[in-house]
Write a protein that holds these residues in place. Structure first.
Motif, PDB file in Angstrom:
ATOM      1  N   CYS A  73       0.888  -1.155   0.000  1.00 42.56           N
ATOM      2  CA  CYS A  73       0.000   0.000   0.000  1.00 42.56           C
ATOM      3  C   CYS A  73       0.929   1.209   0.000  1.00 42.56           C
ATOM      4  N   ILE A  74       1.062   1.836  -1.144  1.00 38.39           N
ATOM      5  CA  ILE A  74       2.053   2.897  -1.333  1.00 38.39           C
ATOM      6  C   ILE A  74       1.376   4.260  -1.341  1.00 38.39           C
ATOM      7  N   GLY A  75       1.966   5.191  -0.617  1.00 38.61           N
ATOM      8  CA  GLY A  75       1.494   6.567  -0.613  1.00 38.61           C
ATOM      9  C   GLY A  75       1.625   7.182   0.756  1.00 38.61           C
ATOM     10  N   PRO A  76       1.527   8.503   0.828  1.00 36.66           N
ATOM     11  CA  PRO A  76       1.579   9.169   2.128  1.00 36.66           C
ATOM     12  C   PRO A  76       0.367   8.742   2.963  1.00 36.66           C
ATOM     13  N   LEU A  77       0.619   8.285   4.161  1.00 32.84           N
ATOM     14  CA  LEU A  77      -0.424   7.698   4.997  1.00 32.84           C
ATOM     15  C   LEU A  77      -1.648   8.606   5.151  1.00 32.84           C
ATOM     16  N   ALA A  78      -1.449   9.877   5.258  1.00 34.81           N
ATOM     17  CA  ALA A  78      -2.568  10.806   5.434  1.00 34.81           C
ATOM     18  C   ALA A  78      -3.407  10.964   4.175  1.00 34.81           C
ATOM     19  N   GLU A  79      -2.901  10.476   3.035  1.00 32.45           N
ATOM     20  CA  GLU A  79      -3.619  10.640   1.781  1.00 32.45           C
ATOM     21  C   GLU A  79      -4.119   9.340   1.164  1.00 32.45           C
ATOM     22  N   VAL A  80      -3.666   8.207   1.673  1.00 31.91           N
ATOM     23  CA  VAL A  80      -4.095   6.919   1.117  1.00 31.91           C
ATOM     24  C   VAL A  80      -5.565   6.711   1.484  1.00 31.91           C
TER      25      VAL A  80
END
Length: 185
Positions: free
Chosen positions: A91-98
């Protein structure tokens, strides 16, 4: 060698090119009968004609799929000696935006998928008073990276779950749940 002289090893996430695929080959090379599982049989097509492998479709995010794969395996092979919970998703991406559904999918596969299989196979292993369950974690738990927060959190939870289960079952078994090194037996 007779079936009952070989260890039966069930491995999740055996799609070509991954850790599970390599583990399946390694266990087969150690004269084990490998129940190789993946969401798609086509992803394990190179195992198809090899008698060391019993292929099963298994989606660890589905309790029904887990129960079906286990019952089919036990019906055909009579036992499961080792389970390797390897299935996982990134699960790739900035945690606040996923998006939350992507994070839920990651936990449903990486954590709850392993737990589904554990809960389904432990009664079989406990009745035999033998068996091993190996949960594949991630080094990212020790060194988190910015774009893998959901993945790292799911693997950290898997580590904690494994440690808890290992302590819980220690008095009753010979270390039924382990994490850490993979030792081919």
């Amino acid at each position: 060698m007779d079936l009952y002289e070989k260890r039966v090893v069930l491995i999740t996430g055996c799609s070509g090119g991954g850790i599970g695929h390599a583990l399946a080959r390694a266990f087969a090379a150690k004269n084990c009968l490998v129940v190789a599982t993946a969401r798609s049989l086509a992803s394990m097509s190179d195992f198809q004609d090899d008698p060391r492998f019993f292929l099963q479709e298994l989606d660890v995010s589905s309790g029904e799929s887990v129960r079906h794969a286990l019952s089919t395996t036990l019906e055909k092979l009579g036992r499961i000696d080792i389970v390797v919970n390897n299935a996982g998703v990134q699960c790739i991406g900035p945690l606040a935006e996923v998006p939350l559904p992507a994070i839920e999918h990651t936990f449903n596969t990486n954590l709850y998928g392993a737990l589904r299989l554990i809960q389904a196979v432990v009664p079989h292993m406990a009745s035999r008073k033998k068996g091993k369950i190996v949960n594949i974690g991630s080094v990212t738990v020790l060194a988190p990276v910015p774009w893998a927060g959901a993945y790292t959190a799911s693997k950290a939870a898997l580590h904690a779950l494994t440690d808890t289960l290992s302590e819980l079952w220690k008095p009753f078994t010979d270390g039924i749940v382990e994490r850490g090194e993979i030792v081919l037996v």
